[in-house]
Design an enzyme around this catalytic site. Structure first.
Site, mmCIF file in Angstrom:
data_model
loop_
_atom_site.group_PDB
_atom_site.id
_atom_site.type_symbol
_atom_site.label_atom_id
_atom_site.label_comp_id
_atom_site.label_asym_id
_atom_site.label_seq_id
_atom_site.Cartn_x
_atom_site.Cartn_y
_atom_site.Cartn_z
ATOM 1 C CG ASP A 529 1.397 -0.275 8.467
ATOM 2 O OD1 ASP A 529 0.521 0.332 7.822
ATOM 3 O OD2 ASP A 529 2.314 -0.926 7.923
ATOM 4 C CD GLU A 532 -5.082 1.442 6.319
ATOM 5 O OE1 GLU A 532 -4.104 2.203 6.242
ATOM 6 O OE2 GLU A 532 -4.979 0.265 6.708
ATOM 7 C CG ASP A 605 2.132 -0.210 1.297
ATOM 8 O OD1 ASP A 605 2.921 0.208 2.157
ATOM 9 O OD2 ASP A 605 1.274 -1.075 1.535
#
Length: 960
Positions: A529, A532, A605
């Site tokens: 996770d 980015e 999300d």
């Protein structure tokens, strides 16, 4: 901040501030007007639209053309009338599969432009077509090729223009509107200013830049956003290019965005689409359900479609990119791509069908490998299961309620002070025993490992990374520090080859190293996770663009690629930890072109709303056509507390997602499916069991994806590329080539659903066997969709293999018998496939598989149903160079039977049903109800119980 250790209080305060800041999304993320290079690109387009006789300043120098000795490619010099002393080089080649590659770079500039994106995205350097002959004329260079010699690529000299044609019809035009602009490297002293009040000169007049570049420097050398300053030490280096599709009215792709599948105009009056689509991987809480905002991943691939053909463009650029879309007519599309840095490296995919475009893109970036079988089952997650006992309790409750589940997930709280790889012994004192308890019935676990490392001397992973010098640097070459879940953090620079083997080694269970993942087992897999990368105190919640990576490249150059390196190296570590190797499972949030090679993705999300449920379908379809087939959205929404009706509907959509996981935020109420009151709990049990019964369909679809690049979920335009009515449909889809048509219900209070049928074919309700007839002109039919009903139709002409025995997990189904649903089509025929292997190892690569073809067709006055070995018939299709009909996997399931065959749509009751050359079989027949002009009919149902045939053997059953 160096060495800072957060207390629990300060960490919670940081998280609260972070969450609150993200609630106002448009204040935290740039619009085009707040991005200097995007402003410049859009201003260039506006000047082109308003300036008479606009013409691109770029032209090809005919005297510089150099055709390769094999005639397969050519290079040439490119001049700009704006800057006569700046040199550019063009390289054009046609690949073996007909894809045209166009590259343009600055030559002998002050600096080197980033040109390594293709090295990360492509699986290999594409092979050049050796049969191409380039013809150099007075005004252009051109080549004609293809089996029908109907494809032509033309490179025009002045102005520079690249055109791909088929049958004389323009398919793709590059720089047709004259928006190509590669901002060359320069020094501040070279800046050319136009005095206030001085009129811009006419286009193409030497020594005037205002008509093209504008009359002022706009964000050339630095710019700020909020409290963050981007130093821009290299100055302006953006790349602008327009790409037209003169005969294609719909474009798809460029994920990831929460929007419709057919991409809307961004230059019109819609306030929600006043900005270009942005590709800039970003951590966006509670993203809007209809917006061109960038999200977690970026794939610069676009499909353009019409009833005549499908084509594609793949622009291999790694920096932040904005894409404007307009539709001058209903049958044409213009796009404008504006990137912050990089070279022009453009692949023109000639199609002409969706299948051809998928194959061409897969040849470039690879296909998704066949995942572990258990990974296609149900995953149960939340932030967070708080202890070993919590995990055991959840597993026990699933068993008590007879609900299947394969995987339990652990979010960040399992790790001591969020130091990944290290268990928090207070809450997880026995991780191996806990995992073994879960694995006792074939289940797995997934633990999160994020890319940020806690900057503290008692964290060996950080200390080793620092010692190896594989951490991302600031512009001053010192170690970069930011904030994330661990508090003060540093980030591994996975562009540095020295990090690869080291990171992979962390997943091995090494004796004597109690800090490493010694207290894990091979039944624990990984969730990557925040890659980015997400940085709480960074500009736009990510890394500063002037940070420096391996090779001296700035973060601005590689930002969108960053997210794919993490799961790549992680998956290699999972493979290397086992002997013999097992297939890895890695879930990634951030991705780029080629990420399909390394694992699954989810849409981030999302919120527990009907709108987010609906847009999740569109997002998964968009990712699927861009190669990321192993995709899904958090079932139930990450944020919020969905009511029972919404949760049931979301599970109904979730079981038809390739990646099927329920996940929820730490502040939400517990919502495991067994917690719902009746009748909702029983509905969810039935829904989960339906997914498990269809796992053979899903696994077979993934095999096809791994072999061909065709997506697992297929939109309407892919299935019926000539049906104009379906080009914008994105709320229903087909599951692989199985013939299953699914229409999830995404609105409250629904009692029925409208399903579009594009063909003159019969479709059967999967559950009631009600028959619906489509039309050659397209037709919508209304199907029942009460809360307990999932709108699923079987396309006539399909055979659906399922396993109907309820089990606690998918590995327990290995020896279960099969049911075959034979849905006869208009020609009283049907076909289907079944692919099986051990679902865990790589033995399928050496031919240890079962690959069957089921067919039904007319035989005299009856039909003949048969099973044949598809792997033996088509070894090239499955890359089985060493296939043996009696391979080890066949032997391991040689006693698995077909326990039932259900035939839909038989005209009359049979007089006999028997195995070819064998005994009569028992059967039941229920007569169908014909349509009366007001109501659709109900199909006849022939049920053959216990036919006694084996799933691994050839057989024929004759229905007389």
């Amino acid at each position: 901040m160096k060495g800072l250790t957060f207390s629990s209080v300060s960490f919670l305060l940081l998280f609260t501030l972070f969450s609150q800041s993200l609630a106002v999304k448009h204040n935290d993320f740039k619009t085009c007007s707040q991005s200097g290079f995007c402003r410049r690109g859009r201003a260039l387009a506006e000047r082109a639209n308003t300036t008479p006789r606009w013409q691109s300043p770029y032209s090809l120098d005919p005297s510089s053309i150099s055709v390769s000795s094999s005639q397969a490619s050519f290079t040439a010099g490119i001049k700009s009338s704006l800057y006569p002393d700046i040199k550019f080089g063009l390289d054009v080649r046609v690949q073996e599969d007909g894809v045209v590659r166009v590259r343009m770079d600055e030559i002998d500039g002050l600096r080197k432009r980033y040109d390594e994106a293709a090295g990360w995205a492509l699986i290999a350097e594409p092979l050049v077509n050796q049969d191409i002959t380039w013809t150099v004329g007075k005004k252009d260079v051109r080549a004609t090729y293809g089996p029908k010699k109907d494809i032509e690529v033309v490179v025009e000299f002045q102005p520079l223009r690249v055109v791909l044609k088929r049958g004389g019809k323009e398919q793709v035009v590059v720089n047709g509107r004259g928006l190509l602009h590669m901002e060359h490297f320069r020094t501040k002293s070279e800046a050319k200013e136009i005095k206030e009040g001085e009129e811009a000169q006419e286009p193409m007049q030497v020594n005037s830049l205002a008509w093209f570049e504008g009359d002022s420097e706009d964000g050339y050398w630095e710019e700020s956003f909020g409290s963050h300053k981007d130093s821009k030490p290299k100055g302006p280096e953006s790349l602008s290019v327009d790409i037209e599709f003169p005969n294609h009215g719909h474009v798809y792709g460029i994920p990831q965005h929460a929007t419709s599948l057919s991409l809307p105009t961004t230059t019109g009056d819609d306030p929600f689409y006043s900005d270009p689509f942005r590709l800039y991987n970003a951590d966006v809480f509670e993203y809007l359900a209809s917006s061109p905002m960038s999200l977690y991943g970026s794939i610069p691939l676009m499909h353009a479609h019409s009833a005549d053909s499908t084509v594609g463009v793949f622009h291999v650029v790694a920096s932040e990119t904005w894409i404007d879309i307009s539709h001058p007519t209903t049958k044409s599309t213009n796009t404008h791509w504006i990137s912050e840095s990089g070279i022009l490296d453009l692949f023109l995919l000639p199609g002409p069908t969706p299948e051809a475009v998928f194959k061409q893109y897969a040849t470039l970036t690879g296909t998704a490998p066949l995942p572990a079988h258990w990974a296609l089952a149900y995953h149960q997650c939340r932030w967070n299961y708080v202890s070993s006992d919590d995990v055991r309790t959840v597993a026990k409750r699933f068993d008590e309620e007879d609900m299947p589940v394969d995987v339990f997930w652990l979010d960040i709280e399992y790790a001591e002070e969020h130091k990944y790889f290290i268990w928090d012994k207070k809450t997880f004192p026995d991780p191996i025993e806990m995992t073994n308890d879960v694995a006792a019935v074939g289940r797995k676990m997934v633990a999160i490992i994020d890319p940020h490392l806690k900057r503290t001397s008692n964290y060996p992973v950080y200390e080793q990374a620092k010692e190896l010098d594989v951490l991302v640097k600031k512009s001053d070459n010192n170690e970069y520090e930011g904030w994330c879940w661990t508090g003060s953090s540093s980030w591994v620079d996975f562009f540095n080859p020295a990090s690869w083997s080291w990171w992979a080694s962390l997943f091995k269970m090494q004796e004597g190293k109690t800090w490493s993942w010694t207290q894990s087992t091979e039944d624990i897999y990984v969730w990557n996770d925040m890659n980015e990368p997400a940085i709480f105190n960074g500009p736009e919640i990510t890394m500063p663009k002037d940070n420096v990576h391996y090779g001296g490249w700035e973060h601005r150059d590689v930002h969108n690629i960053n997210g794919m390196l993490f799961p790549n190296v992680t998956s290699q570590g999972l493979i290397a930890r086992s002997d013999p190797p097992k297939r890895p499972f890695v879930l990634t949030r951030s991705f780029y072109a080629g990420s399909q090679r390394f694992g699954a993705m989810w849409t981030g999300d999302n919120m527990g709303t009907w709108e987010h449920m609906a847009v999740g379908i569109k997002m998964v379809l968009a990712n699927s056509i861009a190669g990321m087939s192993f995709a899904g959205s958090d079932v139930g929404g990450f944020f919020g507390n969905p009511e029972s009706e919404m949760l049931v509907r979301w599970y109904q959509w979730g079981i038809f997602s390739p990646f099927f996981r329920a996940h929820a935020h730490i502040d939400t109420k517990r919502r495991e499916p067994y917690l719902l009151d009746e009748p909702y709990k029983s509905m969810l049990r039935d829904i989960l069991r339906l997914r498990y019964s269809m796992l053979p369909v899903w696994y077979t679809a993934f095999r096809e994806t791994s072999a061909t690049g065709l997506p697992v979920l297929r939109p309407q335009y892919v299935m019926f590329p000539q049906d104009t009515n379906g080009f914008a449909i994105d709320d229903q889809f087909y599951v692989g080539g199985s013939g299953l048509l699914v229409k999830p219900v995404t609105s409250p209070g629904a009692k029925d659903a409208s399903v579009y049928l594009a063909e003159n074919q019969v479709y059967y309700d999967y559950f009631s066997h009600k028959a619906y007839r489509g039309s050659s002109k397209g037709k919508s039919v209304t199907v029942p969709a009460e809360l307990h009903q999932v709108p699923v139709l079987i396309r006539g002409g399909s055979v659906i293999p399922t396993r109907e025995r309820p089990r606690r997990s998918s590995p327990l189904m290995k020896n279960d018998p099969f049911t075959l649903r034979v849905a006869l089509g208009s020609a009283s025929s049907a076909r289907g496939e079944l692919y099986l292997d051990d679902g865990v190892t790589f033995s399928h690569e050496k031919g240890d598989v079962v690959f069957r073809e089921f067919t039904a067709g007319k035989a005299g006055k009856g039909i003949r149903i048969s099973s044949t070995d598809l792997a033996a018939a088509h070894p090239g299709d499955v890359a089985l160079s060493t296939y043996d009909k009696q391979n080890d996997f066949v032997k391991s399931i040689e006693k698995v039977k077909v326990e039932k065959i259900v035939v839909l749509g038989l005209g009359v009751k049979p007089s006999s049903v028997k195995i070819e050359g064998g005994e009569q079989l028992e059967f039941e027949f229920v007569e169908g109800v014909a349509a009366d002009g007001k109501k659709e009919g109900v199909a006849s149902v022939l049920t053959i119980k216990n036919p006694g045939v084996l799933i691994t053997k050839d057989w024929e059953i004759v229905v007389a």
